[in-house]
Design a protein around this motif. Structure first.
Motif, short mmCIF file in Angstrom:
data_model
loop_
_atom_site.label_atom_id
_atom_site.label_comp_id
_atom_site.label_asym_id
_atom_site.label_seq_id
_atom_site.Cartn_x
_atom_site.Cartn_y
_atom_site.Cartn_z
N PRO A 16 -4.29 62.63 -22.86
CA PRO A 16 -5.55 63.07 -23.46
C PRO A 16 -5.45 63.14 -24.97
O PRO A 16 -4.37 63.33 -25.52
CB PRO A 16 -5.76 64.46 -22.83
CG PRO A 16 -4.41 64.90 -22.40
CD PRO A 16 -3.68 63.66 -22.00
N LYS A 17 -6.60 62.98 -25.64
CA LYS A 17 -6.69 63.05 -27.10
C LYS A 17 -5.81 62.00 -27.78
O LYS A 17 -5.26 62.23 -28.85
CB LYS A 17 -6.32 64.45 -27.61
CG LYS A 17 -7.03 65.59 -26.91
CD LYS A 17 -8.53 65.41 -26.85
CE LYS A 17 -9.17 65.43 -28.22
NZ LYS A 17 -10.66 65.23 -28.16
N CYS A 18 -5.70 60.83 -27.14
CA CYS A 18 -4.88 59.74 -27.70
C CYS A 18 -5.69 58.45 -27.83
O CYS A 18 -5.14 57.35 -27.73
CB CYS A 18 -3.65 59.50 -26.84
SG CYS A 18 -2.43 60.82 -26.87
N GLY A 19 -7.00 58.57 -28.02
CA GLY A 19 -7.83 57.39 -28.18
C GLY A 19 -8.28 56.76 -26.89
O GLY A 19 -8.84 55.65 -26.90
N THR A 20 -8.09 57.44 -25.77
CA THR A 20 -8.41 56.83 -24.47
C THR A 20 -9.91 56.68 -24.24
O THR A 20 -10.33 55.76 -23.53
CB THR A 20 -7.80 57.66 -23.33
OG1 THR A 20 -8.21 59.03 -23.48
CG2 THR A 20 -6.28 57.59 -23.36
N THR A 21 -10.73 57.56 -24.82
CA THR A 21 -12.18 57.42 -24.67
C THR A 21 -12.65 56.13 -25.32
O THR A 21 -13.43 55.36 -24.74
CB THR A 21 -12.91 58.62 -25.30
OG1 THR A 21 -12.56 59.81 -24.59
CG2 THR A 21 -14.43 58.44 -25.22
N ALA A 22 -12.18 55.87 -26.53
CA ALA A 22 -12.54 54.63 -27.22
C ALA A 22 -11.99 53.42 -26.47
O ALA A 22 -12.69 52.41 -26.29
CB ALA A 22 -12.00 54.65 -28.65
N LEU A 23 -10.76 53.51 -26.00
CA LEU A 23 -10.15 52.39 -25.29
C LEU A 23 -10.93 52.05 -24.03
O LEU A 23 -11.19 50.87 -23.74
CB LEU A 23 -8.70 52.74 -24.94
CG LEU A 23 -7.87 51.63 -24.30
CD1 LEU A 23 -7.82 50.40 -25.19
CD2 LEU A 23 -6.46 52.13 -24.01
N SER A 24 -11.32 53.06 -23.26
CA SER A 24 -12.11 52.83 -22.06
C SER A 24 -13.44 52.18 -22.41
O SER A 24 -13.91 51.26 -21.72
CB SER A 24 -12.35 54.15 -21.32
OG SER A 24 -13.19 53.97 -20.20
N HIS A 25 -14.04 52.64 -23.50
CA HIS A 25 -15.32 52.07 -23.95
C HIS A 25 -15.17 50.60 -24.32
O HIS A 25 -16.00 49.76 -23.96
CB HIS A 25 -15.83 52.88 -25.13
CG HIS A 25 -17.08 52.32 -25.75
ND1 HIS A 25 -18.31 52.40 -25.14
CD2 HIS A 25 -17.28 51.67 -26.94
CE1 HIS A 25 -19.22 51.82 -25.90
NE2 HIS A 25 -18.62 51.37 -27.00
N TYR A 26 -14.10 50.27 -25.05
CA TYR A 26 -13.88 48.87 -25.43
C TYR A 26 -13.71 48.00 -24.20
O TYR A 26 -14.30 46.91 -24.08
CB TYR A 26 -12.64 48.74 -26.32
CG TYR A 26 -12.65 49.56 -27.59
CD1 TYR A 26 -13.81 50.08 -28.14
CD2 TYR A 26 -11.44 49.83 -28.25
CE1 TYR A 26 -13.79 50.84 -29.30
CE2 TYR A 26 -11.42 50.59 -29.42
CZ TYR A 26 -12.59 51.10 -29.92
OH TYR A 26 -12.56 51.85 -31.06
N LEU A 27 -12.87 48.45 -23.27
CA LEU A 27 -12.61 47.66 -22.06
C LEU A 27 -13.87 47.50 -21.21
O LEU A 27 -14.08 46.45 -20.60
CB LEU A 27 -11.50 48.32 -21.24
CG LEU A 27 -10.10 48.30 -21.85
CD1 LEU A 27 -9.12 49.09 -21.00
CD2 LEU A 27 -9.60 46.87 -22.04
N ALA A 28 -14.70 48.53 -21.19
CA ALA A 28 -15.93 48.46 -20.39
C ALA A 28 -16.88 47.38 -20.92
O ALA A 28 -17.74 46.89 -20.17
CB ALA A 28 -16.64 49.82 -20.40
N GLY A 29 -16.70 47.01 -22.17
CA GLY A 29 -17.56 45.97 -22.74
C GLY A 29 -17.08 44.56 -22.45
O GLY A 29 -17.80 43.59 -22.75
#
Length: 302
Positions: A16-29
């Motif tokens: 957690p708090k290691c950029g995973t939200t952004a990473l998931s968002h990028y992959l979802a695109g």
């Protein structure tokens, strides 16, 4: 015709708090990836059943409901992903994934544990769980382990043990013992935060996927503030939900005006003595992580 069962095969398991939200968002695109967040839940938290997670509004404990997150994935999708960042900390999540999913791949993002522990505390403060500052909460860990000095009605005692939750070396060692190394991709938050474009394209190459041409890499979930009075923020959110449910107009700026006074910055600088104490606590674990990754982490100053 019976609907084809789609079982996820890509997992962002932490930290957690290691950029995973952004990473998931990028992959979802990416057109060949479908992430659970595209069905409305970024972190299903299905496999970490050893954690109570009573503070999370969204978690799934039913297998059929879990698979339901992926039924709308297009036929051409190669990877279906779950980004539940407490899977790495959980002792049962990865074994459960291996038992239920065919040839799963795991993505892990890691960070300086001192920064990570402080960011986790800030997140707890943001959600109204922690009312103490980070140093106070750190020194209460032993008492909290005994069920004392806990935040009101918070039963996830393990998640307040910041010194253990962010011992990433031990968690990576356990992961490497369970999963062949070729099915694990490790990202350092230092690299991701400075060059997300490079990290993203290297990850796509590891997944044997073509570059989707993404040019924008926004930072997500970086808020480090808290609230002077969490009850006031919760009341404002409740009023906004009622207004939206009734279709009433808004936008006159009351919430924004109140937040200018109610929001505070939780990320305070650490004293030299406290930082040295944290460095001593994490030193052996970071050395283990260096050995496991074959990478020099001396820039973490631990």
């Amino acid at each position: 015709m019976q609907e084809k069962v789609r079982i996820p095969n890509l997992f962002i398991i932490g930290a957690p708090k290691c950029g995973t939200t952004a990473l998931s968002h990028y992959l979802a695109g990416h057109p060949m990836i479908f992430m659970a967040e595209q069905s409305g839940i970024k972190e299903p938290n299905f496999f970490n059943k050893d954690l109570a997670l009573s503070h999370l509004p969204q978690k799934i404990r039913d297998w059929e409901a879990y698979l339901g997150l992926f039924v709308s994935a297009p036929e051409n999708v190669i990877y279906m992903g779950d980004a539940s960042v407490l899977y790495l900390y959980s002792k049962c999540a990865v074994p459960e994934i291996l038992d239920n999913c065919e040839q799963p791949r795991f993505i892990v993002s890691l960070r300086n544990p001192i920064e990570l522990a402080q960011s986790l505390h800030n997140q707890r403060a943001k959600h109204g769980i922690e009312i103490l500052d980070f140093e106070q909460a750190w020194h209460l860990q032993d008492k909290r382990k005994q069920g004392k000095c806990l935040p009101h009605e918070f039963i996830d005692v393990d998640l307040l043990q910041y010194g253990e939750v962010v011992k990433l070396g031990a968690q990576i060692q356990r992961l490497f013992q369970l999963v062949p190394r070729e099915f694990i991709y490790v990202i350092l938050y230092d690299d991701f935060s400075s060059r997300p474009d490079v990290c993203y394209r290297k990850l796509l190459a590891w997944l044997n996927l073509p570059d989707d041409g993404r040019m924008k890499f926004p930072r997500l979930n970086t808020y480090v503030g808290g609230y002077r009075w969490m009850w006031l923020e919760q009341s404002l959110r409740a009023l906004r939900s009622v207004r939206q449910a009734l279709g009433l107009p808004g936008g006159i700026g009351i919430h924004h005006t109140i937040n200018r006074f109610n929001v505070i910055n939780r990320k305070q600088p650490l004293s030299k003595a406290f930082r040295e104490q944290l460095a001593h606590h994490f030193r052996d674990d970071v050395r283990l992580l260096e050995k496991l990754l074959g990478r020099d982490l001396s820039h973490w100053n631990i």
